[in-house]
Motif scaffolding. Structure first.
Motif, PDB file in Angstrom:
ATOM      1  N   LEU A  11       0.446   1.739  -0.929  1.00  9.22           N
ATOM      2  CA  LEU A  11       0.747   0.389  -1.408  1.00  9.22           C
ATOM      3  C   LEU A  11       1.606   0.429  -2.669  1.00  9.22           C
ATOM      4  O   LEU A  11       2.451  -0.442  -2.887  1.00  9.22           O
ATOM      5  CB  LEU A  11      -0.552  -0.383  -1.665  1.00  9.22           C
ATOM      6  CG  LEU A  11      -1.387  -0.672  -0.406  1.00  9.22           C
ATOM      7  CD1 LEU A  11      -2.671  -1.399  -0.771  1.00  9.22           C
ATOM      8  CD2 LEU A  11      -0.592  -1.472   0.623  1.00  9.22           C
ATOM      9  N   GLU A  12       1.422   1.440  -3.495  1.00  9.76           N
ATOM     10  CA  GLU A  12       2.283   1.610  -4.670  1.00  9.76           C
ATOM     11  C   GLU A  12       3.722   1.916  -4.247  1.00  9.76           C
ATOM     12  O   GLU A  12       4.677   1.415  -4.846  1.00  9.76           O
ATOM     13  CB  GLU A  12       1.745   2.738  -5.553  1.00  9.76           C
ATOM     14  CG  GLU A  12       0.498   2.366  -6.355  1.00  9.76           C
ATOM     15  CD  GLU A  12       0.044   3.491  -7.268  1.00  9.76           C
ATOM     16  OE1 GLU A  12       0.832   4.444  -7.456  1.00  9.76           O
ATOM     17  OE2 GLU A  12      -1.082   3.421  -7.782  1.00  9.76           O
ATOM     18  N   LEU A  13       3.853   2.741  -3.211  1.00  4.70           N
ATOM     19  CA  LEU A  13       5.192   3.045  -2.695  1.00  4.70           C
ATOM     20  C   LEU A  13       5.854   1.776  -2.164  1.00  4.70           C
ATOM     21  O   LEU A  13       7.050   1.555  -2.357  1.00  4.70           O
ATOM     22  CB  LEU A  13       5.109   4.099  -1.589  1.00  4.70           C
ATOM     23  CG  LEU A  13       4.651   5.506  -1.992  1.00  4.70           C
ATOM     24  CD1 LEU A  13       4.572   6.405  -0.772  1.00  4.70           C
ATOM     25  CD2 LEU A  13       5.600   6.108  -3.030  1.00  4.70           C
ATOM     26  N   ARG A  14       5.058   0.942  -1.473  1.00  6.72           N
ATOM     27  CA  ARG A  14       5.601  -0.317  -0.950  1.00  6.72           C
ATOM     28  C   ARG A  14       6.092  -1.218  -2.075  1.00  6.72           C
ATOM     29  O   ARG A  14       7.188  -1.786  -2.004  1.00  6.72           O
ATOM     30  CB  ARG A  14       4.528  -1.047  -0.133  1.00  6.72           C
ATOM     31  CG  ARG A  14       5.014  -2.358   0.469  1.00  6.72           C
ATOM     32  CD  ARG A  14       3.880  -3.134   1.109  1.00  6.72           C
ATOM     33  NE  ARG A  14       2.890  -3.596   0.128  1.00  6.72           N
ATOM     34  CZ  ARG A  14       1.823  -4.314   0.428  1.00  6.72           C
ATOM     35  NH1 ARG A  14       1.570  -4.630   1.693  1.00  6.72           N
ATOM     36  NH2 ARG A  14       0.972  -4.694  -0.508  1.00  6.72           N
ATOM     37  N   GLU A  15       5.293  -1.332  -3.120  1.00  9.10           N
ATOM     38  CA  GLU A  15       5.653  -2.220  -4.225  1.00  9.10           C
ATOM     39  C   GLU A  15       6.872  -1.713  -4.988  1.00  9.10           C
ATOM     40  O   GLU A  15       7.615  -2.494  -5.563  1.00  9.10           O
ATOM     41  CB  GLU A  15       4.463  -2.381  -5.178  1.00  9.10           C
ATOM     42  CG  GLU A  15       3.261  -3.081  -4.558  1.00  9.10           C
ATOM     43  CD  GLU A  15       3.623  -4.375  -3.886  1.00  9.10           C
ATOM     44  OE1 GLU A  15       4.287  -5.214  -4.532  1.00  9.10           O
ATOM     45  OE2 GLU A  15       3.264  -4.564  -2.704  1.00  9.10           O
ATOM     46  N   SER A  16       7.090  -0.403  -4.993  1.00  6.97           N
ATOM     47  CA  SER A  16       8.240   0.159  -5.706  1.00  6.97           C
ATOM     48  C   SER A  16       9.558  -0.217  -5.042  1.00  6.97           C
ATOM     49  O   SER A  16      10.609  -0.255  -5.692  1.00  6.97           O
ATOM     50  CB  SER A  16       8.134   1.688  -5.773  1.00  6.97           C
ATOM     51  OG  SER A  16       8.412   2.267  -4.493  1.00  6.97           O
ATOM     52  N   GLY A  17       9.507  -0.495  -3.726  1.00  7.14           N
ATOM     53  CA  GLY A  17      10.715  -0.838  -2.991  1.00  7.14           C
ATOM     54  C   GLY A  17      11.595   0.349  -2.664  1.00  7.14           C
ATOM     55  O   GLY A  17      12.656   0.207  -2.045  1.00  7.14           O
ATOM     56  N   LYS A  18      11.156   1.526  -3.080  1.00  8.60           N
ATOM     57  CA  LYS A  18      11.979   2.723  -2.876  1.00  8.60           C
ATOM     58  C   LYS A  18      11.647   3.440  -1.566  1.00  8.60           C
ATOM     59  O   LYS A  18      12.356   4.358  -1.165  1.00  8.60           O
ATOM     60  CB  LYS A  18      11.799   3.683  -4.045  1.00  8.60           C
ATOM     61  CG  LYS A  18      12.277   3.108  -5.378  1.00  8.60           C
ATOM     62  CD  LYS A  18      12.023   4.078  -6.524  1.00  8.60           C
ATOM     63  CE  LYS A  18      12.479   3.490  -7.856  1.00  8.60           C
ATOM     64  NZ  LYS A  18      12.220   4.414  -8.986  1.00  8.60           N
ATOM     65  N   TYR A  19      10.541   3.042  -0.941  1.00  4.20           N
ATOM     66  CA  TYR A  19      10.115   3.652   0.314  1.00  4.20           C
ATOM     67  C   TYR A  19      10.062   2.585   1.402  1.00  4.20           C
ATOM     68  O   TYR A  19       9.768   1.411   1.128  1.00  4.20           O
ATOM     69  CB  TYR A  19       8.724   4.273   0.178  1.00  4.20           C
ATOM     70  CG  TYR A  19       8.716   5.671  -0.383  1.00  4.20           C
ATOM     71  CD1 TYR A  19       8.366   6.763   0.406  1.00  4.20           C
ATOM     72  CD2 TYR A  19       9.065   5.911  -1.701  1.00  4.20           C
ATOM     73  CE1 TYR A  19       8.349   8.050  -0.106  1.00  4.20           C
ATOM     74  CE2 TYR A  19       9.061   7.200  -2.232  1.00  4.20           C
ATOM     75  CZ  TYR A  19       8.705   8.261  -1.425  1.00  4.20           C
ATOM     76  OH  TYR A  19       8.695   9.541  -1.937  1.00  4.20           O
ATOM     77  N   ALA A  20      10.312   3.007   2.626  1.00  2.00           N
ATOM     78  CA  ALA A  20      10.126   2.139   3.778  1.00  2.00           C
ATOM     79  C   ALA A  20       8.796   2.484   4.440  1.00  2.00           C
ATOM     80  O   ALA A  20       8.500   3.657   4.671  1.00  2.00           O
ATOM     81  CB  ALA A  20      11.265   2.317   4.774  1.00  2.00           C
ATOM     82  N   LEU A  21       7.985   1.459   4.713  1.00  2.00           N
ATOM     83  CA  LEU A  21       6.730   1.668   5.440  1.00  2.00           C
ATOM     84  C   LEU A  21       7.006   1.459   6.921  1.00  2.00           C
ATOM     85  O   LEU A  21       7.547   0.418   7.314  1.00  2.00           O
ATOM     86  CB  LEU A  21       5.660   0.677   4.979  1.00  2.00           C
ATOM     87  CG  LEU A  21       4.740   1.126   3.833  1.00  2.00           C
ATOM     88  CD1 LEU A  21       5.559   1.404   2.581  1.00  2.00           C
ATOM     89  CD2 LEU A  21       3.676   0.078   3.564  1.00  2.00           C
ATOM     90  N   VAL A  22       6.651   2.442   7.742  1.00  2.00           N
ATOM     91  CA  VAL A  22       6.978   2.380   9.159  1.00  2.00           C
ATOM     92  C   VAL A  22       5.726   2.583  10.003  1.00  2.00           C
ATOM     93  O   VAL A  22       5.041   3.607   9.894  1.00  2.00           O
ATOM     94  CB  VAL A  22       8.039   3.439   9.551  1.00  2.00           C
ATOM     95  CG1 VAL A  22       8.375   3.316  11.034  1.00  2.00           C
ATOM     96  CG2 VAL A  22       9.295   3.264   8.712  1.00  2.00           C
ATOM     97  N   ASP A  23       5.447   1.604  10.818  1.00  2.00           N
ATOM     98  CA  ASP A  23       4.341   1.641  11.770  1.00  2.00           C
ATOM     99  C   ASP A  23       4.890   2.227  13.069  1.00  2.00           C
ATOM    100  O   ASP A  23       5.768   1.637  13.706  1.00  2.00           O
ATOM    101  CB  ASP A  23       3.835   0.207  11.993  1.00  2.00           C
ATOM    102  CG  ASP A  23       2.555   0.144  12.812  1.00  2.00           C
ATOM    103  OD1 ASP A  23       2.293   1.068  13.593  1.00  2.00           O
ATOM    104  OD2 ASP A  23       1.821  -0.861  12.668  1.00  2.00           O
ATOM    105  N   VAL A  24       4.380   3.399  13.468  1.00  2.00           N
ATOM    106  CA  VAL A  24       4.909   4.056  14.668  1.00  2.00           C
ATOM    107  C   VAL A  24       4.062   3.764  15.908  1.00  2.00           C
ATOM    108  O   VAL A  24       4.248   4.382  16.951  1.00  2.00           O
ATOM    109  CB  VAL A  24       5.041   5.591  14.458  1.00  2.00           C
ATOM    110  CG1 VAL A  24       6.064   5.894  13.383  1.00  2.00           C
ATOM    111  CG2 VAL A  24       3.696   6.235  14.131  1.00  2.00           C
TER     112      VAL A  24
END
Length: 344
Positions: A11-24
């Motif tokens: 969730l921290e990565l998501r909030e940073s905007g620098k990572y893409a969260l991908v549901d496979v």
């Protein structure tokens, strides 16, 4: 060794905007519930997942794995290309953090795409949501936009949101407008998806003194409001809208578009018909059958919905401010004027 993230790290990565969260996971699984903000790049389609599951149960795990490898190998170039187009590091997840996310991160690593995966999969995220909601301390007070059916409450909410006010659209999260006709033209969400979306907005506005919502019952379509949120809603300041009947009918026609789903409206009417005086109910039935929707809506408002709202507003524990407007623009201007003295 593959990089694994806890749900808090993800969730921290998501909030940073620098990572893409991908549901496979498959598109069907993704639609049912996912982590808000994630995109779907599936390892298997709905049909492929069903085929592999059948093999697993009816033949053997080995047969299922072999077939899965065959399917995935054929789509591998496109799968990798979809990730490369994101042009940023990715954090992937599946149901339990098992084969699908492991396979995805392995092939992505080989192709130079920085990828980690969620430990425990989306199941760990659901556990996080449930645990957080059970003990959530909502410090913000709620301002409740209420009013008779057709007063354009959702439209006004979005106008306020555009002006920078903290707004939570419960109906949008539920995929339901909150009435017997509420799911027509929409795809209702389940409790898992609703809870995830609600928690995301609560966290976004956690430092706000007030949050604006629409007045809803405890159940909205298929979902139920958490008790802590419903209690806050009941004690919040109520802004009750009054608009002329012709404006309300026009709002409903624009929002619901009954002419596009006449059979569904007629079918939904049967659930409330017995609660309306028989001669009026029969007249509404004929109007709906004849596709004379404005007249039918006006009668529904007068003989069904308005009396229900009058009862609901008397149950409110908080202060009630009545707004009498002649148009939607007038309602919006009066609403903003009343909000000026409230600290957000």
């Amino acid at each position: 060794m593959q990089q694994e993230y806890t749900i808090e790290e993800l969730l921290e990565l998501r909030e940073s905007g620098k990572y893409a969260l991908v549901d496979v996971r498959s598109p069907k699984e993704f639609q049912e519930a996912s982590i808000p903000g994630a995109i779907n790049i599936p390892v298997f389609s709905n049909e492929e997942r069903s085929e592999i599951g059948t093999l697993y149960k009816q033949e053997s795990p080995e047969a299922a794995k072999q077939r899965g490898l065959e399917i995935f190998s054929d789509k591998l170039p496109r799968f990798i290309n979809d990730f490369q187009k994101l042009n940023k590091p990715v954090a992937v997840f599946c149901w339990r953090g098992g084969m699908r996310s492991k396979t995805a991160t392995t092939v992505l690593d080989l192709m130079g795409v920085k990828a980690g995966r969620l430990k425990g999969g989306i199941r760990s995220y659901r556990q996080y949501v449930v645990k957080t909601m059970e003990s959530y301390n909502l410090k913000s007070d709620l301002i409740v936009l209420n009013g008779y059916t057709g007063t354009g409450k959702t439209k006004l909410l979005h106008q306020l949101l555009d002006k920078g006010y903290p707004v939570i659209d419960l109906e949008q999260m539920a995929g339901h407008r909150g009435s017997i006709f509420g799911q027509i033209g929409l795809l209702p969400n389940n409790q898992k998806k609703f809870d995830s979306l609600l928690l995301q907005d609560l966290e976004k506005y956690k430092d706000k003194k007030h949050i604006i919502i629409e007045g809803e019952s405890k159940r909205i379509g298929k979902v139920v409001l958490p008790e802590f949120f419903y209690s806050k809603k009941e004690s919040g300041t109520q802004f009750f809208l009054h608009l002329p009947i012709d404006v309300r009918v026009a709002n409903i026609m624009e929002d619901y578009k009954p002419e596009e789903s006449p059979e569904q409206f007629l079918e939904a009417f049967q659930f409330i018909k017995r609660n309306i005086h028989s001669p009026i109910a029969n007249e509404i039935q004929k109007l709906l059958e004849g596709k004379q929707f404005p007249k039918a809506i006006a009668l529904l408002l007068e003989y069904y919905y308005d009396s229900r709202y009058e009862h609901a507003i008397t149950q409110s524990e908080g202060e009630t401010v009545h707004i009498h407007a002649e148009s939607m623009e007038d309602a919006f201007q009066q609403l903003r004027s009343n909000l000026k003295n409230i600290k957000f």
